[in-house]
Scaffold this motif. Structure first.
Motif, PDB file in Angstrom:
ATOM      1  N   LEU A 135       0.831  -1.204   0.000  1.00  0.00           N
ATOM      2  CA  LEU A 135       0.000   0.000   0.000  1.00  0.00           C
ATOM      3  C   LEU A 135       0.864   1.252   0.000  1.00  0.00           C
ATOM      4  CD1 LEU A 135      -2.740  -1.063   2.591  1.00  0.00           C
ATOM      5  CD2 LEU A 135      -3.023  -0.872   0.115  1.00  0.00           C
ATOM      6  N   GLY A 136       1.935   1.240   0.790  1.00  0.00           N
ATOM      7  CA  GLY A 136       2.805   2.403   0.859  1.00  0.00           C
ATOM      8  C   GLY A 136       3.538   2.669  -0.443  1.00  0.00           C
ATOM      9  N   ALA A 137       3.910   1.603  -1.162  1.00  0.00           N
ATOM     10  CA  ALA A 137       4.640   1.766  -2.417  1.00  0.00           C
ATOM     11  C   ALA A 137       3.805   2.478  -3.475  1.00  0.00           C
ATOM     12  CB  ALA A 137       5.091   0.397  -2.935  1.00  0.00           C
ATOM     13  N   VAL A 138       2.493   2.344  -3.381  1.00  0.00           N
ATOM     14  CA  VAL A 138       1.610   3.010  -4.343  1.00  0.00           C
ATOM     15  C   VAL A 138       1.798   4.522  -4.280  1.00  0.00           C
ATOM     16  CG1 VAL A 138      -0.802   3.418  -4.982  1.00  0.00           C
ATOM     17  CG2 VAL A 138      -0.070   1.130  -4.266  1.00  0.00           C
ATOM     18  N   ARG A 139       2.080   5.027  -3.084  1.00  0.00           N
ATOM     19  CA  ARG A 139       2.195   6.475  -2.875  1.00  0.00           C
ATOM     20  C   ARG A 139       3.597   7.010  -3.107  1.00  0.00           C
ATOM     21  NH1 ARG A 139      -0.952   4.562   1.476  1.00  0.00           N
ATOM     22  NH2 ARG A 139       0.853   4.627   2.879  1.00  0.00           N
ATOM     23  N   TYR A 161       0.578  -5.077  -5.048  1.00  0.00           N
ATOM     24  CA  TYR A 161       1.075  -3.772  -5.515  1.00  0.00           C
ATOM     25  C   TYR A 161       0.858  -3.605  -7.014  1.00  0.00           C
ATOM     26  CZ  TYR A 161       4.352  -0.282  -7.214  1.00  0.00           C
ATOM     27  OH  TYR A 161       4.905   0.785  -7.872  1.00  0.00           O
ATOM     28  N   CYS A 162       1.238  -4.599  -7.782  1.00  0.00           N
ATOM     29  CA  CYS A 162       1.127  -4.483  -9.241  1.00  0.00           C
ATOM     30  C   CYS A 162      -0.327  -4.365  -9.680  1.00  0.00           C
ATOM     31  CB  CYS A 162       1.799  -5.674  -9.919  1.00  0.00           C
ATOM     32  SG  CYS A 162       3.600  -5.700  -9.701  1.00  0.00           S
ATOM     33  N   ALA A 163      -1.225  -5.030  -8.978  1.00  0.00           N
ATOM     34  CA  ALA A 163      -2.648  -4.894  -9.305  1.00  0.00           C
ATOM     35  C   ALA A 163      -3.172  -3.511  -8.916  1.00  0.00           C
ATOM     36  CB  ALA A 163      -3.451  -5.993  -8.606  1.00  0.00           C
ATOM     37  N   LEU A 164      -2.678  -2.981  -7.809  1.00  0.00           N
ATOM     38  CA  LEU A 164      -3.134  -1.661  -7.368  1.00  0.00           C
ATOM     39  C   LEU A 164      -2.734  -0.554  -8.342  1.00  0.00           C
ATOM     40  CD1 LEU A 164      -2.370  -1.828  -3.535  1.00  0.00           C
ATOM     41  CD2 LEU A 164      -4.628  -1.397  -4.538  1.00  0.00           C
ATOM     42  N   VAL A 165      -1.537  -0.645  -8.900  1.00  0.00           N
ATOM     43  CA  VAL A 165      -1.039   0.439  -9.765  1.00  0.00           C
ATOM     44  C   VAL A 165      -1.282   0.172 -11.246  1.00  0.00           C
ATOM     45  CG1 VAL A 165       0.725   1.088  -8.090  1.00  0.00           C
ATOM     46  CG2 VAL A 165       1.303  -0.533  -9.909  1.00  0.00           C
TER      47      VAL A 165
END
Length: 382
Positions: free
Chosen positions: A261-265, A292-296
């Motif tokens: 979650l933090g890496a998205v930001r 992470y890869c799905a989030l971004v």
């Protein structure tokens, strides 16, 4: 989304009933197909670079890394043990619901039997020795292929003793072999979230006994469950974190999800940012990278390529990401060229449709008094 019935992973099932509208059935089937096909596509994209560093990937395939299937196991679009075991998870869950007619209701036992059927595909030359009670999936010849299966999966299923949370197999192992096979538990949309989590955890302990190994599987199943019910991915992750917080030994899995979650930001997605989350060989790292890869992801293609272009367990992280994106968007969002070339596509779709039909129309297929002979031939009660 309408639900077909709740349950418990151990004994004492409660069977609820609800009416599925046609549109709801079609949406659910699309998500099931998307989840299974998406995982297979991500698996196949990563299969040819699984053991390569990022530098090696770029040297072989250009600065952007892989942008399409590359040959693995003698062909393009080859799947690995990740997809094999996922399919047998589905088979075991269908069999559990069919066997409920007999009064027997312990899904971990049925999933364990399915994993043992998978284990036979890693030893035997082909399906010639399969019995009628093994069902149709175990007779699919293309599945009799050894695709770098994990040692813990093989050793955990080497005998007929089923690992449990009280007495797990491989108590020190937290490899990603638990996560990469656990998306189907999340497709039990009629179950309560905590029961989905618990079932995935119990079935992960059959091969991997470290808390991180089985809790990462439970968290992944819980995330897929929320997605299959139409929730957003960030919401699904937050719900999984709440469930994790109540479990002893959750710290590594919780931290890995928080890092995702933090890496998205932290800026634009890149292979370097993916590699900061780990390599994916362990359960919590594979989950973190896939999430992470799905989030971004800008779209399915972007997310899957991001998930496999790193130095690590590329097929497993690609599979996890594909499961997530497929559950979110359904099968029509998957790149059609990749779907067309995926190994075993017909069987994957057949199993996905059977699962969707069992979950939405099971009572019309079988019951204690009467059942479709064709269905029982495919998914025997034995």
């Amino acid at each position: 989304m309408a639900a077909s019935g709740g349950s418990e992973s151990g004994g004492g099932a409660s069977a609820g009933t609800a009416i599925w509208g046609r549109a709801e059935q079609q949406d659910f089937r699309s998500r099931v197909r998307g989840c299974l096909l998406g995982g297979a596509v991500g698996d196949a994209l990563g299969a040819g670079v699984e053991f390569d560093s990022l530098a090696e990937i770029r040297t072989k395939h250009g600065q952007q890394g892989v942008t399409d299937y590359v040959p693995a196991y003698g062909r393009r679009g080859a799947i690995t043990d990740d997809t094999q075991m996922t399919l047998f998870t589905v088979d075991g869950l269908i069999r559990a619901h069919v066997r409920r007619d007999t009064g027997a209701w312990h899904p971990p036992t049925d999933v364990h039997a399915a994993y043992r059927r998978w284990s036979a595909t890693q030893r035997d030359w082909g399906p010639d020795e399969r019995r009628d009670e093994d069902g149709w999936l175990a007779r699919e010849e293309w599945l009799y292929a050894r695709r770098a299966p994990g040692n813990a999966c093989l050793s955990g299923l080497a005998d007929d003793r089923m690992g449990t949370l009280e007495k797990p197999k491989n108590p020190e192992s937290k490899g990603c072999g638990t996560v990469m096979r656990s998306a189907p538990f999340g497709l039990l949309v009629g179950w309560e979230p905590q029961l989905v989590f618990q079932l995935a955890v119990e079935c992960a302990a059959q091969t991997h006994g470290h808390p991180t190994g089985y809790l990462a599987a439970g968290a992944f199943a819980a995330i897929v469950h929320a997605l299959a019910r139409g929730e957003a991915l960030d919401t699904a992750v937050q719900r999984a974190l709440v469930q994790l917080a109540a479990r002893p030994g959750h710290e590594e899995t919780t931290e890995a999800l928080k890092q995702a979650l933090g890496a998205v930001r932290q800026g634009m997605p890149s292979p370097d940012r993916v590699e900061a989350l780990g390599e994916g060989w362990t359960a919590e790292e594979a989950l973190s990278i896939g999430v992470y890869c799905a989030l971004v992801a800008e779209d399915v293609r972007h997310g899957l390529l991001l998930a496999v272009n790193h130095g690590g367990d590329s097929d497993s992280t690609g599979s996890v990401c594909g499961n997530l994106l497929g559950a979110i968007h359904g099968e029509t969002a998957l790149p059609p060229g990749w779907v067309a070339e995926i190994e075993g596509r017909a069987s994957i779709l057949e199993l996905a449709d059977d699962f969707a039909m069992e979950m939405t129309q099971g009572p019309a297929l079988h019951g204690p008094a009467a059942a479709s002979p064709a269905w029982l031939s495919r998914y025997p009660r034995a």
